[in-house]
Design an enzyme around this catalytic site. Structure first.
Site, PDB file in Angstrom:
ATOM      1  N   LYS A  13       0.919  -1.023  -0.307  1.00 14.17           N
ATOM      2  CA  LYS A  13       0.163  -0.497   0.228  1.00 14.17           C
ATOM      3  C   LYS A  13       0.453   1.220   0.345  1.00 14.17           C
ATOM      4  O   LYS A  13       0.744   2.298  -0.690  1.00 14.17           O
ATOM      5  CB  LYS A  13      -1.043  -0.083   1.301  1.00 14.17           C
ATOM      6  N   ARG A  88      -9.891   1.586   8.905  1.00 11.68           N
ATOM      7  CA  ARG A  88      -9.446  -0.456   8.735  1.00 11.68           C
ATOM      8  C   ARG A  88     -10.162  -1.044   9.489  1.00 11.68           C
ATOM      9  O   ARG A  88     -10.142  -2.252   9.825  1.00 11.68           O
ATOM     10  CB  ARG A  88      -8.205  -0.746  10.127  1.00 11.68           C
ATOM     11  N   ARG A 127      11.943  -5.817   4.920  1.00 14.07           N
ATOM     12  CA  ARG A 127      11.929  -4.694   4.816  1.00 14.07           C
ATOM     13  C   ARG A 127      13.271  -2.970   5.517  1.00 14.07           C
ATOM     14  O   ARG A 127      13.165  -3.406   6.410  1.00 14.07           O
ATOM     15  CB  ARG A 127      10.526  -3.677   5.178  1.00 14.07           C
ATOM     16  N   ARG A 161      11.305  -1.415  11.076  1.00 17.42           N
ATOM     17  CA  ARG A 161      10.187  -0.841  12.056  1.00 17.42           C
ATOM     18  C   ARG A 161       9.914  -2.122  13.022  1.00 17.42           C
ATOM     19  O   ARG A 161      10.019  -3.255  12.902  1.00 17.42           O
ATOM     20  CB  ARG A 161       9.086  -1.556  11.299  1.00 17.42           C
ATOM     21  N   ARG A 172      -0.634  -9.274  13.393  1.00 21.23           N
ATOM     22  CA  ARG A 172      -1.020  -7.945  12.338  1.00 21.23           C
ATOM     23  C   ARG A 172      -1.807  -8.716  11.255  1.00 21.23           C
ATOM     24  O   ARG A 172      -2.802  -7.452  11.139  1.00 21.23           O
ATOM     25  CB  ARG A 172       0.347  -7.400  11.857  1.00 21.23           C
TER      26      ARG A 172
HETATM   27  P1  AP5 Z   1       5.041  -1.664   1.831  1.00 17.52           P
HETATM   28  O1  AP5 Z   1       4.423  -1.083   0.429  1.00 17.52           O
HETATM   29  O2  AP5 Z   1       5.897  -1.174   2.889  1.00 17.52           O
HETATM   30  O3  AP5 Z   1       3.419  -2.476   2.530  1.00 17.52           O
HETATM   31  P2  AP5 Z   1       2.137  -2.029   3.265  1.00 17.52           P
HETATM   32  O4  AP5 Z   1       0.686  -2.523   2.751  1.00 17.52           O
HETATM   33  O5  AP5 Z   1       2.529  -0.530   3.151  1.00 17.52           O
HETATM   34  O6  AP5 Z   1       2.469  -2.340   4.823  1.00 17.52           O
HETATM   35  P3  AP5 Z   1       2.650  -1.775   5.950  1.00 17.52           P
HETATM   36  O7  AP5 Z   1       3.304  -3.438   6.906  1.00 17.52           O
HETATM   37  O8  AP5 Z   1       3.072  -0.509   6.038  1.00 17.52           O
HETATM   38  O9  AP5 Z   1       1.205  -2.272   6.100  1.00 17.52           O
HETATM   39  P4  AP5 Z   1       0.017  -1.896   7.310  1.00 17.52           P
HETATM   40  O10 AP5 Z   1      -0.543  -1.483   7.216  1.00 17.52           O
HETATM   41  O11 AP5 Z   1       0.673  -2.916   8.166  1.00 17.52           O
HETATM   42  O12 AP5 Z   1       1.452  -0.684   8.513  1.00 17.52           O
HETATM   43  P5  AP5 Z   1       0.895   0.720   8.888  1.00 17.52           P
HETATM   44  O13 AP5 Z   1       2.044   1.042   8.496  1.00 17.52           O
HETATM   45  O14 AP5 Z   1      -0.333   1.444   8.040  1.00 17.52           O
HETATM   46  O15 AP5 Z   1       6.165  -3.050   1.321  1.00 17.52           O
HETATM   47  C1  AP5 Z   1       6.557  -3.626   2.407  1.00 17.52           C
HETATM   48  C2  AP5 Z   1       7.518  -4.592   1.589  1.00 17.52           C
HETATM   49  O16 AP5 Z   1       7.912  -5.024   0.308  1.00 17.52           O
HETATM   50  C3  AP5 Z   1       8.747  -3.190   1.878  1.00 17.52           C
HETATM   51  O17 AP5 Z   1       9.889  -3.461   1.612  1.00 17.52           O
HETATM   52  C4  AP5 Z   1       8.516  -2.898  -0.118  1.00 17.52           C
HETATM   53  O18 AP5 Z   1       9.635  -2.530  -0.574  1.00 17.52           O
HETATM   54  C5  AP5 Z   1       8.291  -4.638  -1.043  1.00 17.52           C
HETATM   55  N1  AP5 Z   1       7.494  -4.310  -1.168  1.00 17.52           N
HETATM   56  C6  AP5 Z   1       5.838  -3.608  -1.999  1.00 17.52           C
HETATM   57  N2  AP5 Z   1       5.319  -4.434  -2.876  1.00 17.52           N
HETATM   58  C7  AP5 Z   1       6.749  -5.517  -3.467  1.00 17.52           C
HETATM   59  C8  AP5 Z   1       5.974  -5.950  -4.906  1.00 17.52           C
HETATM   60  N3  AP5 Z   1       4.972  -5.286  -5.302  1.00 17.52           N
HETATM   61  N4  AP5 Z   1       6.726  -6.835  -5.311  1.00 17.52           N
HETATM   62  C9  AP5 Z   1       7.618  -7.150  -4.159  1.00 17.52           C
HETATM   63  N5  AP5 Z   1       7.780  -6.319  -2.632  1.00 17.52           N
HETATM   64  C10 AP5 Z   1       7.047  -5.582  -2.825  1.00 17.52           C
HETATM   65  O19 AP5 Z   1       0.088   0.344  10.268  1.00 17.52           O
HETATM   66  C11 AP5 Z   1       1.094   0.422  11.562  1.00 17.52           C
HETATM   67  C12 AP5 Z   1       0.370  -0.043  12.422  1.00 17.52           C
HETATM   68  O20 AP5 Z   1      -0.689   0.606  12.526  1.00 17.52           O
HETATM   69  C13 AP5 Z   1      -0.557  -1.168  12.833  1.00 17.52           C
HETATM   70  O21 AP5 Z   1      -0.852  -2.093  13.093  1.00 17.52           O
HETATM   71  C14 AP5 Z   1      -1.849  -0.260  13.775  1.00 17.52           C
HETATM   72  O22 AP5 Z   1      -1.715  -0.923  14.648  1.00 17.52           O
HETATM   73  C15 AP5 Z   1      -1.687   0.777  13.925  1.00 17.52           C
HETATM   74  N6  AP5 Z   1      -2.781   1.510  12.583  1.00 17.52           N
HETATM   75  C16 AP5 Z   1      -2.623   2.204  11.167  1.00 17.52           C
HETATM   76  N7  AP5 Z   1      -3.550   3.260  10.698  1.00 17.52           N
HETATM   77  C17 AP5 Z   1      -4.386   2.162  12.059  1.00 17.52           C
HETATM   78  C18 AP5 Z   1      -6.208   2.171  11.490  1.00 17.52           C
HETATM   79  N8  AP5 Z   1      -6.207   2.999   9.955  1.00 17.52           N
HETATM   80  N9  AP5 Z   1      -6.851   1.670  12.378  1.00 17.52           N
HETATM   81  C19 AP5 Z   1      -6.732   1.458  13.809  1.00 17.52           C
HETATM   82  N10 AP5 Z   1      -4.583   1.342  13.653  1.00 17.52           N
HETATM   83  C20 AP5 Z   1      -3.791   1.411  13.088  1.00 17.52           C
END
Ligand code: AP5
Length: 215
Positions: A13, A88, A127, A161, A172
């Site tokens: 994402k 979410r 990552r 992270r 997660r």
């Molecule tokens: P990346 O693009 O970083 O993936 P992502 O989907 O953004 O993953 P996140 O881990 O950031 O998502 P998340 O939803 O768990 O975390 P968030 O920060 O939102 O890609 C991942 C890796 O793969 C990278 O190294 C990239 O280079 C590689 N990659 C990407 N695409 C690829 C491909 N096609 N092929 C190969 N490699 C690829 O949330 C963190 C925490 O915050 C949550 O756990 C929760 O506690 C809290 N939080 C955030 N938002 C909310 C909400 N709305 N409600 C409640 N809690 C929340």
């Protein structure tokens, strides 16, 4: 244009949101980044979020809805935005509907990025992130062009992270399946949901999203 990127942790994402931002100029709103900044600054919202984030659980709806509602009022969101990681839960989706109604805006697209669980764990384990601009990299899949230097901002410090350990990633994923997956029928019923294969390389996924947005 208002766009939601939906998908499990590690689906890509953030990576795709940044590519769309470069192409369209739309701002990326990542609730994960906003929450990490709040935790680092030890604000009240950050303190409320910290334990849940470390455990791989969702932060409470109240906190996340308040952060998002405040953010979308900023000037750079006037022409639209890309939501990365919000909503979410169904309660967050309903809150977003109310926010958009109040602004007289409508949701244009919800794109679900589908990736197998084992691939997600691999992606997250590899990552690393630039500390200056948050650009994401990956050990085998996406390394900086010049080793040790961020392609985007020239930064030279990278971190892994805290919540990217395997057991936290599994928590997660469980939170995604339990609390976020119900958003798929929610948006399907509104006719805005499109699903794409996120198992393809980054550039191919980006092309597919571009086609969806153009069509
Ligand atoms: P990346 O693009 O970083 O993936 P992502 O989907 O953004 O993953 P996140 O881990 O950031 O998502 P998340 O939803 O768990 O975390 P968030 O920060 O939102 O890609 C991942 C890796 O793969 C990278 O190294 C990239 O280079 C590689 N990659 C990407 N695409 C690829 C491909 N096609 N092929 C190969 N490699 C690829 O949330 C963190 C925490 O915050 C949550 O756990 C929760 O506690 C809290 N939080 C955030 N938002 C909310 C909400 N709305 N409600 C409640 N809690 C929340």
């Amino acid at each position: 244009m208002i766009l939601i990127l939906l998908g499990p942790p590690g689906a890509g994402k953030g990576t795709q949101a940044r590519l769309i931002m470069e192409k369209t100029g739309l701002v990326q709103l990542s609730t994960g980044d906003m929450l990490r900044e709040a935790v680092a600054a030890a604000t009240e919202q950050g303190q409320a979020a910290k334990a849940a984030m470390e455990a791989g659980a969702l932060v409470s709806d109240d906190v996340v809805i308040a952060i998002t509602a405040e953010r979308i009022e900023k000037e750079d969101c006037r022409d639209g935005f890309i939501l990365d990681g919000f909503p979410r839960t169904v309660a967050q989706a309903e809150a977003l509907d109310r926010m958009l109604d109040e602004k007289g805006c409508r949701l244009d697209h919800v794109i679900e990025i589908r990736v197998d669980d084992e691939e997600l764990v691999k992606r997250i384990a590899g990552r690393f992130v630039c500390t200056k601009c948050n650009e994401n990299y990956h050990d085998p899949f996406k390394r900086p062009a010049i080793e040790g230097t961020c392609d985007k901002c020239g930064g030279t410090k990278f971190i892994r992270r805290n919540d990217d350990r395997e057991e936290t990633v599994r928590a997660r994923l469980a939170a995604y399946n339990r609390e976020t997956a119900p958003l798929l029928p929610y948006y399907q019923a509104r006719g805005v949901l499109r699903s794409i294969d996120g198992m393809n390389p980054i550039g191919e996924v980006a092309k597919e999203i571009e086609l969806l947005l153009a069509g």
